[in-house]
Design a protein around this motif. Structure first.
Motif, PDB file in Angstrom:
ATOM      1  N   ASP A  19       0.852  -1.191   0.000  1.00 29.01           N
ATOM      2  CA  ASP A  19       0.000   0.000   0.000  1.00 29.01           C
ATOM      3  C   ASP A  19       0.887   1.240   0.000  1.00 29.01           C
ATOM      4  N   ALA A  20       0.226   2.403  -0.076  1.00 35.76           N
ATOM      5  CA  ALA A  20       0.966   3.666  -0.166  1.00 35.76           C
ATOM      6  C   ALA A  20       1.110   4.356   1.185  1.00 35.76           C
ATOM      7  N   ALA A  21       0.773   3.663   2.259  1.00 32.95           N
ATOM      8  CA  ALA A  21       0.891   4.261   3.589  1.00 32.95           C
ATOM      9  C   ALA A  21       2.359   4.553   3.905  1.00 32.95           C
ATOM     10  N   THR A  22       2.601   5.669   4.583  1.00 34.44           N
ATOM     11  CA  THR A  22       3.970   6.069   4.903  1.00 34.44           C
ATOM     12  C   THR A  22       4.477   5.353   6.144  1.00 34.44           C
ATOM     13  N   TRP A  23       5.791   5.418   6.326  1.00 33.86           N
ATOM     14  CA  TRP A  23       6.459   4.731   7.437  1.00 33.86           C
ATOM     15  C   TRP A  23       6.759   5.721   8.566  1.00 33.86           C
ATOM     16  N   SER A  24       6.570   5.252   9.818  1.00 37.83           N
ATOM     17  CA  SER A  24       6.978   6.064  10.969  1.00 37.83           C
ATOM     18  C   SER A  24       8.478   5.943  11.201  1.00 37.83           C
ATOM     19  N   CYS A  25       9.042   4.771  10.817  1.00 35.89           N
ATOM     20  CA  CYS A  25      10.490   4.489  10.951  1.00 35.89           C
ATOM     21  C   CYS A  25      10.959   4.463  12.405  1.00 35.89           C
ATOM     22  N   LYS A  26      10.060   4.152  13.311  1.00 31.46           N
ATOM     23  CA  LYS A  26      10.467   3.961  14.706  1.00 31.46           C
ATOM     24  C   LYS A  26      11.348   2.724  14.795  1.00 31.46           C
ATOM     25  N   GLU A  27      12.488   2.855  15.470  1.00 31.69           N
ATOM     26  CA  GLU A  27      13.414   1.733  15.609  1.00 31.69           C
ATOM     27  C   GLU A  27      12.929   0.794  16.707  1.00 31.69           C
ATOM     28  N   LEU A  28      12.848  -0.484  16.375  1.00 26.72           N
ATOM     29  CA  LEU A  28      12.459  -1.511  17.340  1.00 26.72           C
ATOM     30  C   LEU A  28      13.665  -2.404  17.594  1.00 26.72           C
ATOM     31  N   GLY A  29      14.165  -2.389  18.828  1.00 30.74           N
ATOM     32  CA  GLY A  29      15.315  -3.216  19.158  1.00 30.74           C
ATOM     33  C   GLY A  29      16.607  -2.694  18.567  1.00 30.74           C
ATOM     34  N   PRO A  30      17.683  -3.491  18.659  1.00 29.94           N
ATOM     35  CA  PRO A  30      19.005  -3.034  18.190  1.00 29.94           C
ATOM     36  C   PRO A  30      19.247  -3.379  16.721  1.00 29.94           C
ATOM     37  N   ARG A  31      20.199  -2.659  16.113  1.00 27.32           N
ATOM     38  CA  ARG A  31      20.681  -3.036  14.778  1.00 27.32           C
ATOM     39  C   ARG A  31      21.607  -4.240  14.945  1.00 27.32           C
ATOM     40  N   THR A  32      21.461  -5.216  14.088  1.00 27.74           N
ATOM     41  CA  THR A  32      22.313  -6.399  14.174  1.00 27.74           C
ATOM     42  C   THR A  32      23.731  -6.025  13.756  1.00 27.74           C
ATOM     43  N   PRO A  33      24.709  -6.213  14.647  1.00 28.19           N
ATOM     44  CA  PRO A  33      26.070  -5.746  14.340  1.00 28.19           C
ATOM     45  C   PRO A  33      26.815  -6.684  13.401  1.00 28.19           C
ATOM     46  N   ARG A  34      27.811  -6.113  12.730  1.00 29.43           N
ATOM     47  CA  ARG A  34      28.754  -6.934  11.980  1.00 29.43           C
ATOM     48  C   ARG A  34      29.817  -7.428  12.961  1.00 29.43           C
TER      49      ARG A  34
ATOM     50  N   MET B 241      30.055  24.667   5.532  1.00 31.52           N
ATOM     51  CA  MET B 241      30.137  23.346   6.163  1.00 31.52           C
ATOM     52  C   MET B 241      29.147  22.459   5.411  1.00 31.52           C
ATOM     53  N   VAL B 242      29.665  21.529   4.604  1.00 31.38           N
ATOM     54  CA  VAL B 242      28.812  20.764   3.697  1.00 31.38           C
ATOM     55  C   VAL B 242      28.878  19.282   4.048  1.00 31.38           C
ATOM     56  N   THR B 243      27.702  18.702   4.327  1.00 34.86           N
ATOM     57  CA  THR B 243      27.566  17.268   4.576  1.00 34.86           C
ATOM     58  C   THR B 243      26.956  16.608   3.354  1.00 34.86           C
ATOM     59  N   LEU B 244      27.523  15.498   2.930  1.00 31.59           N
ATOM     60  CA  LEU B 244      27.019  14.760   1.772  1.00 31.59           C
ATOM     61  C   LEU B 244      26.435  13.427   2.216  1.00 31.59           C
ATOM     62  N   ASN B 245      25.369  13.013   1.564  1.00 30.27           N
ATOM     63  CA  ASN B 245      24.838  11.674   1.758  1.00 30.27           C
ATOM     64  C   ASN B 245      25.464  10.762   0.711  1.00 30.27           C
ATOM     65  N   LEU B 246      26.138   9.728   1.190  1.00 32.17           N
ATOM     66  CA  LEU B 246      26.823   8.809   0.278  1.00 32.17           C
ATOM     67  C   LEU B 246      25.959   7.619  -0.094  1.00 32.17           C
ATOM     68  N   GLY B 247      24.805   7.445   0.580  1.00 29.97           N
ATOM     69  CA  GLY B 247      23.927   6.317   0.271  1.00 29.97           C
ATOM     70  C   GLY B 247      23.894   5.322   1.410  1.00 29.97           C
ATOM     71  N   LEU B 248      23.550   4.062   1.071  1.00 30.86           N
ATOM     72  CA  LEU B 248      23.438   2.997   2.073  1.00 30.86           C
ATOM     73  C   LEU B 248      24.721   2.188   2.126  1.00 30.86           C
ATOM     74  N   GLY B 249      25.288   2.133   3.333  1.00 33.56           N
ATOM     75  CA  GLY B 249      26.495   1.363   3.548  1.00 33.56           C
ATOM     76  C   GLY B 249      26.191   0.037   4.215  1.00 33.56           C
ATOM     77  N   PRO B 250      27.206  -0.639   4.716  1.00 30.96           N
ATOM     78  CA  PRO B 250      27.011  -1.968   5.304  1.00 30.96           C
ATOM     79  C   PRO B 250      26.195  -1.951   6.595  1.00 30.96           C
ATOM     80  N   VAL B 251      26.085  -0.782   7.253  1.00 30.05           N
ATOM     81  CA  VAL B 251      25.279  -0.707   8.484  1.00 30.05           C
ATOM     82  C   VAL B 251      24.326   0.481   8.417  1.00 30.05           C
ATOM     83  N   GLY B 252      23.751   0.728   7.224  1.00 27.40           N
ATOM     84  CA  GLY B 252      22.751   1.776   7.102  1.00 27.40           C
ATOM     85  C   GLY B 252      23.248   3.000   6.359  1.00 27.40           C
ATOM     86  N   ARG B 253      22.491   4.076   6.505  1.00 23.42           N
ATOM     87  CA  ARG B 253      22.756   5.331   5.805  1.00 23.42           C
ATOM     88  C   ARG B 253      24.126   5.896   6.216  1.00 23.42           C
TER      89      ARG B 253
END
Length: 745
Positions: free
Chosen positions: A474-489, A556-568
């Protein structure tokens, strides 16, 4: 005191009384009741040690007024209201005064309940005799005693500053008081007698203040540990056990008395600086300084003064009499005392390792805090995220409620190992929902909530995002609330923190994006970061910095490089500076990289890893090859010398700079020694780092085959022994070198 009822009622009385006598009576009764409400509030404020006039009247210049005098003022106001209202009735209807002032006074005193305190009751009509002074009418230490002219605390005297303000103090020095809220001079005239008894002896840091209720060191407060038996002067207090205390008995942390005053804000602006003439100001801006007289022609702010000729003034033989003018400016408030100290009993009483810490409510290991999993079950951890702990014995969620204090000090970093076996059975796969488990099987993934009832494992999620293009039903948007931890490498050994520095203009950002897409280069290290800078705006050169440049706001310029191995992955921006030409005709970029190193320090990632690497964006790095060669030197205080180019002394070339954890610690603690002792402004940053670490006594480890560098002795991507290859300035050549190096083994 009576401004509020007067301002809200008097303006309407004539109109109301002329149109409706009953309305006038109702207004007058409301006026009286509101007055008594404010009177009661002022009584409560006075009972709690506050100045009632300052609490109730917006103009803070009003001084406190004894209660009987407030009642007198109230009675006069009510009488005036009666006269004004009745005159309005008489003028509009030809009637007579409905009530006399005496009748209103009887009404007033019949409405107010009588006090049962000592002395003349305020319920009785005001007497023409002077008030009989009682202890209840006197002022506490630090309060305005301008009207009471007496003090409650033993040994205190009411001293006058000027019109409207006097204060109960043990002593008084003429001139401005740096701890007072304004810079007015104190006359120190005595009002009334000194209260019998000795003034309380205030406690110093760590000293008992149970009975004195005061502290000597500026900024400290008397806090209670045990009711009626022990209190100590401290900067701050947390209820419960104090891990820096001599025993494990808990603190109530009740506040006893006022906090020892520090210098008021006006002091830094109005008082004389050290070395300046302070005869006029009679106060000093610098904490801890006192205005001392030399003679009638000179006085100066100094920390201390010795009568006679001052050896620091060889140009004159004039002698100092060291008479003081005004009061000494208090020293600055101390930092939280003993921030890294832990008492000996902590290791015996507090929990460690896997112990349940609920009973002790404390942890023996530095940097650890007791966190609850469920009621009655807790464990000491450096940090805690609500939800399952992927290294725990089961997947049951943690509430992560903190219990007791955090143990001072830096927590030891345990490299991320393999997660518990239950993760593979319980946590969600990349195409499954994670609302219930709140965890993900795949390393690098995080469980993000879309809305109630659905969550999925993703590398990144942007709140409000419509993910239908990624397969959402569906086209419903995401809240993106984090649930639990990110699985580490899982981390490898030795662990590596690798970073690159890029310009926001040019090819380097895209080169880093392509490396990240392959999970190669610095993105294959255990920790990584990318720092970015825009071009410098201004006219500065290596040796010249015009004042006009100081008014330019650098980008002072910050760039978004995309998605890496552990997220944005976003770059970490830093302020650019001028990059000139070094003495060997390369970039004179030491000042620029000093700013980079400050950002490295701020991230703190170097603290957690065995080695720190600065890697040029155009260097092809193989962390797996590097680890095997660095492992024998793990734990040493060293840096790697990677080039022995003919015709020059061996040194560390900047394509790949490698520093051990101890080398980094030495640099960050002692780098000022290098800035003060080396002529570094025209140096390249790699030469500066080598010279600086040599100066600080950091060891040199020669590894001339570690980097195949075209700037040193040539680059060969087929060299199976090299762990890095440089330079490859475009994605095509960088990827080609990567594939050739992989095929060489």
């Amino acid at each position: 005191f009576f401004w509020k009822p007067a301002s809200t009622a008097l303006a309407t009385f004539c109109v109301l009384s002329s149109q409706s006598p009953r309305g006038f009576q109702a207004m007058r009764t409301s006026m009286i009741q509101e007055s008594f409400t404010l009177l009661a509030a002022s009584d409560d404020a006075e009972a709690q040690g506050h100045d009632p006039a300052r609490a109730l009247v917006p103009d803070s210049s009003h001084s406190s007024v004894p209660r009987t005098r407030r009642v007198q003022q109230l009675s006069m106001l009510v009488g005036a209201i009666a006269l004004i209202g009745s005159a309005c009735v008489l003028g509009s209807r030809g009637g007579s005064l409905a009530k006399s002032k005496d009748a209103e006074m009887k009404k007033l005193f019949s409405l107010e309940p009588c006090d049962k305190g000592v002395g003349e009751s305020p319920c009785a009509p005001p007497s023409t005799m002077p008030e009989k002074r009682t202890d209840d009418m006197c002022s506490w230490r630090g309060q305005n005693c301008h009207h009471s002219e007496c003090c409650r605390d033993s040994g205190m005297q009411c001293y006058k500053q000027g019109p409207g303000w006097s204060e109960c103090k043990a002593t008084c020095t003429t001139g401005p008081d740096p701890t007072h809220f304004d810079s007015g001079n104190w006359s120190c005239a005595k009002l009334g007698p000194r209260t019998p008894g000795a003034a309380p002896k205030c406690g110093g840091p760590g000293e008992d203040c149970t009975h004195s209720y005061c502290c000597t060191e500026p900024g400290t407060q008397c806090y209670e540990k045990k009711v009626g038996s022990w209190a100590v002067c401290k900067v701050a207090c947390t209820e419960g056990i104090d891990l820096t205390d001599s025993n494990s008995e808990p603190w109530t942390c009740a506040v006893l008395g006022p906090r020892a005053p520090v210098a008021a804000t006006w002091v830094a602006l109005e008082c004389a600086q050290d070395g300046a003439d302070c005869r006029d100001t009679k106060c000093c801006a610098q904490p801890g300084s006192q205005c001392y007289k030399r003679d009638d022609d000179w006085a100066q702010c100094k920390p201390m003064c010795t009568p006679g000729v001052d050896p620091a003034e060889p140009w004159t033989d004039k002698t100092w009499n060291c008479d003081t003018l005004g009061s000494r400016t208090p020293t600055a408030a101390p930092a939280h005392e003993r921030a890294d100290f832990v008492a000996d009993w902590v290791k015996d009483v507090c929990a460690a390792g896997t112990d349940n810490c609920v009973k002790s409510e404390c942890c023996s290991e530095s940097g650890h805090q007791c966190f609850l999993k469920t009621e009655g079950v807790g464990k000491c951890k450096s940090e805690c995220l609500s939800g399952p702990d992927l290294f725990d014995v089961d997947g049951k969620p943690w509430s992560c409620e903190a219990v007791g204090p955090r143990t001072p000090g830096q927590a030891k970093v345990v490299p991320a190992g393999n997660v518990s076996a239950w993760v593979a059975r319980t946590c969600a796969t990349n195409d499954g929902g994670c609302s219930e488990s709140q965890c993900c099987q795949t390393p690098g993934m995080q469980c993000y909530e879309k809305g109630p009832g659905w969550a999925a494992c993703l590398l990144d999620c942007r709140p409000g995002e419509n993910r239908s293009e990624y397969g959402d039903l569906d086209a419903a948007t995401w809240s993106c609330k984090e649930l639990g931890p990110r699985t580490p490498r899982p981390w490898a050994t030795p662990s590596l923190f690798c970073f690159s520095v890029i310009r926001v203009e040019g090819y380097e950002a895209d080169l880093m994006r392509d490396q990240m897409a392959q999970g190669a280069g610095i993105f294959a290290c255990d920790e990584f970061a990318v720092f970015s800078a825009a071009s410098y705006v201004g006219a500065a050169t290596t040796y010249w910095h015009p004042a006009s440049d100081d008014n330019i706001v650098q980008p002072m310029v910050t760039l978004n490089l995309g998605l890496g191995p552990v997220g944005r992955v976003d770059t970490i921006a830093f302020e650019p500076t001028y990059v000139g030409t070094s003495m060997d005709h390369t970039a004179g970029n030491t000042k620029l990289f000093l700013r980079v190193w400050q950002q490295v320090l701020a991230t703190g990632k170097h603290i957690n890893t065995d080695w720190t690497l600065k890697v040029d964006p155009d260097a092809v790095l193989f962390p797996s090859r590097l680890r095997s060669q660095l492992l024998p030197h793990n734990g040493q205080n060293t840096y790697i010398v990677n080039c022995n180019k003919p015709g020059m002394n061996p040194m560390m070339f900047g394509s790949v700079e490698i520093f051990s954890k101890l080398a980094m610690q030495n640099f960050f603690v002692r780098q000022q020694e290098c800035l003060d002792g080396l002529s570094w402004k025209a140096w390249g940053e790699d030469y500066f780092m080598g010279q600086c670490l040599d100066k600080l006594g950091v060891g040199r480890t020669d590894m001339f085959d570690l980097v195949s560098d075209g700037v040193c002795k040539g680059v060969d991507c087929g060299n199976p022994n090299a762990a890095a290859f440089h330079p490859k300035k475009d994605s095509a050549s960088w990827m080609a070198c990567l594939r050739q190096a992989e095929a060489s083994r």
